[in-house]
Design an enzyme around this catalytic site. Structure first.
Site, PDB file in Angstrom:
ATOM      1  N   ASP A 172       0.882  -1.075   0.014  1.00  0.00           N
ATOM      2  CA  ASP A 172      -0.042  -0.022  -0.096  1.00  0.00           C
ATOM      3  C   ASP A 172       0.863   1.317   0.118  1.00  0.00           C
ATOM      4  OD1 ASP A 172       0.732   0.462   2.574  1.00  0.00           O
ATOM      5  OD2 ASP A 172      -1.080  -0.130   3.445  1.00  0.00           O
ATOM      6  N   ASN A 180      -4.038  12.556   1.131  1.00  0.00           N
ATOM      7  CA  ASN A 180      -5.601  12.991   0.750  1.00  0.00           C
ATOM      8  C   ASN A 180      -5.831  14.110   1.623  1.00  0.00           C
ATOM      9  OD1 ASN A 180      -6.632  11.156  -1.265  1.00  0.00           O
ATOM     10  ND2 ASN A 180      -7.115   9.746   0.203  1.00  0.00           N
ATOM     11  N   HIS A 185      -8.865  15.049  -2.217  1.00  0.00           N
ATOM     12  CA  HIS A 185      -9.152  13.557  -2.902  1.00  0.00           C
ATOM     13  C   HIS A 185      -8.746  13.623  -4.519  1.00  0.00           C
ATOM     14  CE1 HIS A 185     -10.481  11.473   0.622  1.00  0.00           C
ATOM     15  NE2 HIS A 185     -11.080  12.864   1.232  1.00  0.00           N
ATOM     16  N   ASP A 189      -6.705  10.833  -6.104  1.00  0.00           N
ATOM     17  CA  ASP A 189      -6.799   9.898  -7.098  1.00  0.00           C
ATOM     18  C   ASP A 189      -5.935   9.707  -8.287  1.00  0.00           C
ATOM     19  OD1 ASP A 189      -9.437   9.252  -5.822  1.00  0.00           O
ATOM     20  OD2 ASP A 189     -10.571  10.509  -7.156  1.00  0.00           O
ATOM     21  N   GLU A 216      -6.172   2.249  -0.865  1.00  0.00           N
ATOM     22  CA  GLU A 216      -4.603   2.426  -1.553  1.00  0.00           C
ATOM     23  C   GLU A 216      -3.851   1.061  -1.350  1.00  0.00           C
ATOM     24  OE1 GLU A 216      -4.210   3.388   3.066  1.00  0.00           O
ATOM     25  OE2 GLU A 216      -5.749   3.466   1.683  1.00  0.00           O
TER      26      GLU A 216
END
Length: 331
Positions: A172, A180, A185, A189, A216
């Site tokens: 991850d 974030n 956000h 992304d 993630e």
């Protein structure tokens, strides 16, 4: 058609193979087998889009070949057309009950064979497109959780059948929540998409699979890969993500990095002994691909505890994770 279709012709009569090949010339890449056992291995290895199968063959019959292929998750979705001189209703019913999509009588009529093959190829490739859409993560373009679960189940059956090595990587993005919170956000992304592209580039072989596990987290499925190979891929992933040089002001590392946990089921893992001695183990103790993913999760936790931006390998029977790459950053 999106790609050149592949067609496997199975018949112990070489002249019949030639006749069928001529009838469907131009519809795809053609290869053939003259024995049932060879056909099964070719189908598992090549994953053809369609199989033209003689029902009556010495050794393993066409009906038995069809049964084996339909029971194997890796080949169950390949359409099978029986080609046989025995066109009695009960034989046709038997073939269709086994999962065949069509029956063609001998002697063949080339135009009819070509038309039916073309139709079933179209249906197969259209279904493949729908399956890809259903098994793709909409944001990253990687395989989604559904595709991951199906792939692991299919590959695990192959492991049990062939006793070949199998590895999983669980990873991850380090401090992604902080990313974030700091950048928003939308940027989060974009970060996920960039990392996903890097992972796809590290899953180089056609048999490898890069999938989004959730949030993630990502998983890399590495069939026929030992511990050494898995550790090499883990190191490559870390370096590839670092090379993106994505700023991460909320991380002590300064850029976006990943932590990777690796686990393998191979000759040195101890896993085979768990399976072989299952009868001697406590009731309910069985090792499977899901347990292997849990082992990789333990290795991922160890990588994070060691400062992130690193990879760790966890042996199946080990009590602690073993370092496989340099820790170049940390808390």
């Amino acid at each position: 058609m999106e790609h050149a279709a592949t067609i496997l012709i199975v018949d112990d009569d070489v002249s019949a193979v030639r006749t069928l090949s001529k009838a469907i010339a131009g519809l795809g890449r053609i290869f053939f087998a003259t024995q049932g056992d060879a056909a099964v291995e070719l189908a598992r290895d090549q994953k053809p889009d369609l199989i033209l199968l003689d029902a009556e063959m010495p050794g393993i019959s066409g009906f038995e070949v069809c049964r084996i292929l339909k029971e194997d998750p890796s080949t169950s979705n390949i359409p099978v057309i029986f080609v046989t001189a025995h066109t009695e209703t009960d034989r046709e019913e038997e073939g269709l009950a086994l999962g065949a999509v069509d029956f063609i009588g001998k002697p063949i009529r080339p135009a009819i064979v070509a038309a039916r093959v073309k139709t079933h190829l179209y249906l197969k490739l259209a279904m493949d497109r729908l399956n890809r859409q259903a098994q793709t993560d909409g944001m990253t373009g990687l395989a989604n959780r559904r595709a991951l679960d199906q792939t692991i189940a299919r590959e695990w059956q192959s492991v049990l059948r062939t006793q070949r090595a199998f590895s999983l990587l669980l990873l991850d993005i380090d401090f992604f929540k902080r990313y974030n919170d700091h950048y928003g956000h939308l940027m989060g992304d974009e970060c996920l998409i960039a990392v996903a592209r890097a992972l796809a580039g590290c899953a180089e072989r056609p048999m490898d699979l890069a999938a989004r596990y959730g949030g993630e987290e990502f998983v890399i499925v590495l069939p026929e890969t030992t511990r050494d190979g898995a550790c090499q891929v883990a190191t490559k992933i870390i370096e590839s993500v670092r090379a993106l040089n994505i700023p991460h002001a909320a991380s002590e590392l300064g850029i976006v990095t990943v932590s990777v946990g690796a686990a393998s089921f191979d000759a040195d893992s101890g896993g085979w002994s768990l399976l072989e001695n299952a009868s001697a183990n406590p009731p309910g103790l069985k090792f499977s691909a899901s347990e292997l993913l849990c082992v990789a999760d333990k290795a991922l936790y160890a990588a994070k505890q060691a400062g992130r931006n690193s990879s760790r390998f966890e042996a199946i029977e080990a009590r602690s994770a073993e370092k496989v790459g340099p820790v170049t950053g940390g808390n």
